[in-house]
Motif scaffolding. Structure first.
Motif, PDB file in Angstrom:
ATOM      1  N   VAL A 198     -43.360 123.243 -21.175  1.00  0.00           N
ATOM      2  CA  VAL A 198     -43.242 123.368 -19.720  1.00  0.00           C
ATOM      3  C   VAL A 198     -44.493 124.056 -19.216  1.00  0.00           C
ATOM      4  O   VAL A 198     -44.701 125.238 -19.452  1.00  0.00           O
ATOM      5  N   ILE A 199     -45.346 123.301 -18.558  1.00  0.00           N
ATOM      6  CA  ILE A 199     -46.594 123.866 -18.067  1.00  0.00           C
ATOM      7  C   ILE A 199     -46.513 123.844 -16.549  1.00  0.00           C
ATOM      8  O   ILE A 199     -46.354 122.791 -15.930  1.00  0.00           O
ATOM      9  N   VAL A 200     -46.599 125.029 -15.975  1.00  0.00           N
ATOM     10  CA  VAL A 200     -46.220 125.205 -14.573  1.00  0.00           C
ATOM     11  C   VAL A 200     -46.918 124.231 -13.617  1.00  0.00           C
ATOM     12  O   VAL A 200     -46.280 123.696 -12.708  1.00  0.00           O
ATOM     13  N   ASP A 201     -48.188 123.956 -13.819  1.00  0.00           N
ATOM     14  CA  ASP A 201     -48.868 123.109 -12.818  1.00  0.00           C
ATOM     15  C   ASP A 201     -48.240 121.716 -12.753  1.00  0.00           C
ATOM     16  O   ASP A 201     -48.175 121.105 -11.684  1.00  0.00           O
ATOM     17  N   MET A 235     -28.871 126.470 -12.681  1.00  0.00           N
ATOM     18  CA  MET A 235     -29.593 126.350 -13.940  1.00  0.00           C
ATOM     19  C   MET A 235     -30.778 127.335 -13.977  1.00  0.00           C
ATOM     20  O   MET A 235     -31.320 127.681 -12.946  1.00  0.00           O
ATOM     21  N   PHE A 236     -31.160 127.704 -15.192  1.00  0.00           N
ATOM     22  CA  PHE A 236     -32.275 128.638 -15.373  1.00  0.00           C
ATOM     23  C   PHE A 236     -33.459 127.876 -15.967  1.00  0.00           C
ATOM     24  O   PHE A 236     -33.294 127.144 -16.942  1.00  0.00           O
ATOM     25  N   SER A 237     -34.631 128.034 -15.363  1.00  0.00           N
ATOM     26  CA  SER A 237     -35.826 127.432 -15.974  1.00  0.00           C
ATOM     27  C   SER A 237     -36.967 128.433 -15.881  1.00  0.00           C
ATOM     28  O   SER A 237     -37.010 129.252 -14.969  1.00  0.00           O
ATOM     29  N   LEU A 238     -37.858 128.365 -16.849  1.00  0.00           N
ATOM     30  CA  LEU A 238     -39.001 129.284 -16.880  1.00  0.00           C
ATOM     31  C   LEU A 238     -40.288 128.460 -16.790  1.00  0.00           C
ATOM     32  O   LEU A 238     -40.431 127.460 -17.495  1.00  0.00           O
ATOM     33  N   HIS A 239     -41.199 128.880 -15.912  1.00  0.00           N
ATOM     34  CA  HIS A 239     -42.436 128.110 -15.714  1.00  0.00           C
ATOM     35  C   HIS A 239     -43.642 129.015 -15.915  1.00  0.00           C
ATOM     36  O   HIS A 239     -43.892 129.907 -15.103  1.00  0.00           O
ATOM     37  N   VAL A 240     -44.359 128.790 -17.010  1.00  0.00           N
ATOM     38  CA  VAL A 240     -45.566 129.582 -17.276  1.00  0.00           C
ATOM     39  C   VAL A 240     -46.706 128.638 -17.636  1.00  0.00           C
ATOM     40  O   VAL A 240     -46.526 127.415 -17.678  1.00  0.00           O
ATOM     41  N   LYS A 241     -47.863 129.214 -17.890  1.00  0.00           N
ATOM     42  CA  LYS A 241     -48.978 128.388 -18.346  1.00  0.00           C
ATOM     43  C   LYS A 241     -49.558 129.052 -19.589  1.00  0.00           C
ATOM     44  O   LYS A 241     -50.604 129.717 -19.550  1.00  0.00           O
ATOM     45  N   ILE A 249     -33.578 119.658 -26.476  1.00  0.00           N
ATOM     46  CA  ILE A 249     -34.737 120.558 -26.399  1.00  0.00           C
ATOM     47  C   ILE A 249     -34.773 121.230 -25.026  1.00  0.00           C
ATOM     48  O   ILE A 249     -34.879 120.555 -23.995  1.00  0.00           O
ATOM     49  N   THR A 250     -34.622 122.553 -25.057  1.00  0.00           N
ATOM     50  CA  THR A 250     -34.534 123.270 -23.784  1.00  0.00           C
ATOM     51  C   THR A 250     -35.904 123.766 -23.340  1.00  0.00           C
ATOM     52  O   THR A 250     -36.890 123.693 -24.071  1.00  0.00           O
ATOM     53  N   ASN A 251     -35.869 124.306 -22.157  1.00  0.00           N
ATOM     54  CA  ASN A 251     -37.016 124.918 -21.513  1.00  0.00           C
ATOM     55  C   ASN A 251     -37.591 126.090 -22.319  1.00  0.00           C
ATOM     56  O   ASN A 251     -38.743 126.465 -22.134  1.00  0.00           O
ATOM     57  N   LEU A 252     -36.816 126.670 -23.226  1.00  0.00           N
ATOM     58  CA  LEU A 252     -37.307 127.817 -23.995  1.00  0.00           C
ATOM     59  C   LEU A 252     -37.697 127.427 -25.423  1.00  0.00           C
ATOM     60  O   LEU A 252     -37.933 128.268 -26.266  1.00  0.00           O
ATOM     61  N   HIS A 253     -37.756 126.137 -25.683  1.00  0.00           N
ATOM     62  CA  HIS A 253     -38.010 125.657 -27.038  1.00  0.00           C
ATOM     63  C   HIS A 253     -39.442 125.937 -27.489  1.00  0.00           C
ATOM     64  O   HIS A 253     -39.691 126.387 -28.595  1.00  0.00           O
ATOM     65  N   SER A 254     -40.369 125.623 -26.613  1.00  0.00           N
ATOM     66  CA  SER A 254     -41.773 125.750 -27.003  1.00  0.00           C
ATOM     67  C   SER A 254     -42.605 126.030 -25.744  1.00  0.00           C
ATOM     68  O   SER A 254     -42.391 125.401 -24.709  1.00  0.00           O
ATOM     69  N   PRO A 255     -43.548 126.966 -25.810  1.00  0.00           N
ATOM     70  CA  PRO A 255     -44.239 127.370 -24.576  1.00  0.00           C
ATOM     71  C   PRO A 255     -45.142 126.294 -23.986  1.00  0.00           C
ATOM     72  O   PRO A 255     -45.519 126.379 -22.827  1.00  0.00           O
ATOM     73  N   ASN A 256     -45.490 125.277 -24.778  1.00  0.00           N
ATOM     74  CA  ASN A 256     -46.360 124.251 -24.199  1.00  0.00           C
ATOM     75  C   ASN A 256     -45.585 123.046 -23.671  1.00  0.00           C
ATOM     76  O   ASN A 256     -46.170 122.085 -23.208  1.00  0.00           O
TER      77      ASN A 256
END
Ligand SMILES: NC(=O)C1=CN([C@@H]2O[C@H](COP(=O)(O)OP(=O)(O)OC[C@H]3O[C@@H](n4cnc5c(N)ncnc54)[C@H](OP(=O)(O)O)[C@@H]3O)[C@@H](O)[C@H]2O)C=CC1
Ligand SMILES: O=C(O)CCC(=O)C(=O)O
Ligand SMILES: [Mg+2]
Length: 743
Positions: free
Chosen positions: A349-352, A251-257, A340-347
């Protein structure tokens, strides 16, 4: 005792902590009044901050003061005592939702101009941008950070271990980060030999000089950095990682803040969206542009903007988006039930918070089919991504951590005076055309420069000398007070940190470190060293820069305690005041949803209880107020009781929730005050209250639970209606009567 009244400022914030406050403040005031402590509110919610920016659009009754700016000034005074609850660091979607709600409530504030054309629109956008992202914490955090799990909390976790997912050596979960072209690889750093003003500009290939930031005033001894992330390298990285995940069936996931790195990370997020949905973005690019689709806001922006199109066109676009999934890897989900995926909205998935949750779950995230699966956790910036890989490697070899036996990792974090990434917000730019990005003194001397291309993200960070000295001092103090080894997580190969290492080495000499174990290690080594100790039950203080302060104070608590809500989080302000934060986590949006739908608030206010105790203790010490000292000591005892008797909120509707937990805190606090003999006045006062609360325990608990299970109306998400909120959050007439009459 001095008869001077002392003031504690209690911030009103957003979402779950705000709801909890509606119930907790009356209780607090009942307890602090006999010690001459006044608890005053200060509303710094995102709604209040928006309204404070637009007085010219509001009627006199609607106008609100700029509390954040007032608090910012107070943090510079030695007497200041602020309790700061988590607040929304708004992503654009949250900001626009708040604006819409306020407009609906009758506040005539302007729309957010997504694509400002006129000067007026640009000015409105600039005002709104003050409410975006991390805009509260950098203002209030005029000190460095001291976060730790109090002994009673750690003891509770050991005796009542939370569930931990199993790690397998066969796990395919891993972290992917860039190996070049990111901020880490381009960083340049220097120490200012003297105070001076600089500007940031871009000398374009075509020979123009574009001033990006007119003036940044720097102090002697300040460390400044210039760094950029290459758009080309970032996009190539995404292409490769998406392909790799597809081929290897992970699976692919993106983790940013995107909230804290409010300028750079939305762009980083947007590129991932555009690349994952490349064919759809290519086919409908022109239309998306016309509609104002902003991929930096996630796929939700596409869905929002196409809503007005005729249904056939809309369906075509949706089909094209869906088709992208066919030749791409599975995406990790935020809400698989709703798609709702990991790329739906930048807030979302918050990396911390997201990485610890994944590691706690044995390296798994949710797939579209509602099952937990291995994932490629993509974190473009290599600077800190590697600590997670190090932990994953460790878990694969040693298995999951055991909360019963594992040691603890408190943190001393550098963040004062907008240190490091906190200060980069107004110094981060998406480069419009190729050229040389420069930090130049106002008399024309180039201090730092680098070649950049169109779309690169260029930024400058800074950290002043005084906060570094204070941070070193705090680390030594904590190491001494807790008799625990401390490790500075600093990488000598990173130019900024190489400068920090020099300063740390120098400032450590200002302190008596005899008998202390203080070391400096690169992040990956520090992680490995800390983990080798943690599984042996040993504690290690992590002394880190701002980003790792954020990451580690969710990571370790979530593994050790199951949550970061139970952390003690103190910010000793550099001028002598105290900022007492509650927990180390956020404002838990899904808790609000549960309250509104089922009238159950699972938010754990333990962080507030711990913060309140240290805040009152601070009053006791600074104002020489013995009653305050007793209040603080007995509150700590009450918190211990609360944990021991398992009166924390349950996540299940129908069981004890936040309000019930607050009742028990009040009961135990009153009982502890009744039991102490140091202050007869307090004893007499609280003996009566303790008896009333105890006598009515069953009745109150029943009044608090009988309301649950039905939906409620609080009259707003970002700005709830005060009356409705009070009714919902204080449903026990018996408790209200007892608390009210005891004051
Ligand atoms: N200090 C600050 O001001 C901070 C603010 N934020 C803001 O908070 C919002 C949400 O951020 P997000 O990253 O989703 O993180 P949160 O910490 O709000 O949420 C993650 C999960 O942690 C658990 N949790 C956190 N705090 C508590 C608590 N006191 N009691 C019980 N459970 C808790 C909940 O999990 P579960 O219900 O499954 O148990 C929650 O769903 C964002 O707007 C962000 O900007 C984020 C971090 C810090
Ligand atoms: O400032 C922010 O946006 C987030 C802060 C945060 O997550 C933290 O302090 O742990
Ligand atoms: Mg955090």
């Amino acid at each position: 005792m001095s008869k001077e009244k002392s003031t504690i400022i209690y911030t009103l914030t957003d979402e779950a902590p705000y709801l909890a406050t509606a119930a907790f403040l009356p209780i607090i005031r009942t307890f602090t009044a006999p010690a001459d402590i006044e608890v005053v509110e200060s509303d710094i919610s995102v709604a209040a901050r928006i309204l404070a920016e637009f007085p010219d659009c509001l009627s006199d009754e609607q106008k609100v003061p700029n509390n954040l700016s007032a608090l910012g000034k107070l943090t510079l005074l030695p007497d200041t005592n602020i309790i700061k609850l988590p607040n929304i660091s708004a992503a654009l979607g949250q900001l626009t939702a708040a604006i819409k709600e306020l407009q609906f409530q009758g506040y005539k504030i302007p729309n957010y101009p997504e694509n400002p054309q006129t000067e007026e629109e640009k000015a409105i956008r600039a005002r709104y941008s003050k409410c975006l992202g991390s805009s509260v914490n950098p203002v209030l955090r005029e000190g460095n950070s001291d976060r730790r799990a109090p002994a009673a909390v750690k003891r509770y976790a050991r005796n009542n271990p939370h569930s931990m997912g199993k790690w397998s050596q066969a796990s395919r979960t891993h972290v992917s980060h860039m190996h070049g072209g990111d901020f880490y690889s381009s960083e340049k750093s220097m120490v200012m030999p003297q105070a001076c003003d600089v500007r940031m500009d871009l000398v374009t290939k075509s020979g123009k000089t574009v001033v990006l930031k007119e003036k940044v005033s720097l102090l002697e001894g300040e460390i400044i950095d210039s760094m950029f992330m290459s758009k080309k390298a970032l996009c190539k990285f995404y292409e490769d990682e998406i392909q790799d995940a597809y081929e290897t069936r992970v699976m692919f996931s993106l983790h940013v803040k995107a909230t804290m790195m409010k300028v750079s990370h939305p762009i980083v997020f947007g590129h991932a969206v555009k690349i994952f949905y490349k064919t759809a973005f290519e086919k409908h690019g022109e239309l998306f542009k016309q509609l104002g689709v902003n991929p930096n806001n996630g796929l939700s922006s596409v869905y929002e903007k196409i809503a007005t199109l005729p249904s056939s066109k809309r369906e075509e676009i949706i089909n094209d988006l869906h088709a992208c999934h066919e030749h791409n890897p599975e995406l990790a989900m935020v809400d698989s039930a709703k798609g709702i995926t990991n790329l739906h909205s930048p807030n979302d998935v918050i990396v911390d918070a997201s990485m610890p949750a994944m590691i706690r779950a044995g390296g798994k995230m949710w797939g579209a089919d509602g099952r937990l699966k291995d994932t490629k956790a993509v974190m473009p910036e290599s600077t800190f991504a590697r600590i997670y890989q190090e932990m994953i490697n460790f878990c694969k070899t040693h298995g999951n951590f055991d909360p019963v036996t594992m040691g603890s990792v408190p943190n001393v974090g550098l963040m004062a005076q907008q240190a490091e990434e906190y200060g980069s917000h107004d110094k981060t730019f998406e480069i419009a055309e190729p050229g040389v990005a420069r930090v130049v003194t106002l008399d024309g001397t180039v201090l730092l420069e680098q070649n950049v291309e169109e779309g690169d993200i260029w930024r400058m960070c800074q950290v002043k000398d005084a906060p570094i000295r204070d941070w070193v001092k705090l680390a030594v103090t904590r190491a001494r007070q807790s008799n625990t080894p401390a490790v500075f997580w600093l990488d000598e190969y990173r130019p900024h940190e190489a400068e920090l290492i020099k300063k740390v080495t120098r400032y450590l000499k200002d302190h008596d470190t005899t008998g202390l174990d203080i070391q400096i290690m690169s992040q990956t080594r520090a992680m490995r060293y800390t983990l080798e100790r943690i599984i042996r039950g040993k504690d290690t203080i992590s002394v880190t820069g701002n980003i790792l302060r954020d990451y580690l104070t969710d990571l370790f608590p979530i593994l050790e305690l199951g949550t970061s809500a139970k952390m003690l989080s103190v910010v000793p302000l550099m001028n002598g005041g105290g900022l007492f934060e509650t927990g180390a986590g956020g404002s838990a949006p899904k808790h609000v949803k549960q309250l509104v739908e089922e009238n159950h608030l699972r938010w754990d206010s333990l962080g507030e209880f711990l913060a309140l105790a240290v805040s009152i203790e601070d009053v006791g010490i600074k104002k020489n107020n013995p009653k305050a000292k007793i209040l603080a000591k007995t509150l700590d005892e009450a918190t211990g009781q609360l944990l021991e008797n398992r009166k924390s909120p349950s996540s299940r509707t129908g069981e004890l929730d936040n309000r019930g937990s607050q009742f028990y805190l009040a009961l135990y606090w009153a009982q502890a005050l009744a039991a102490q003999t140091e202050d007869k006045e307090l004893q007499a006062h609280f003996t009566k209250l303790a008896k009333q609360l105890k006598d009515n325990e069953e009745k109150i608990v029943s009044e608090l639970s009988v309301v649950q299970g039905k939906s409620v109306d609080i009259g707003g998400y970002y700005k709830p209606d005060l009356k409705k909120l009070e009714q919902v959050m204080r449903p026990s007439a018996t408790l209200n009567e007892i608390i009210g009459s005891a004051k």
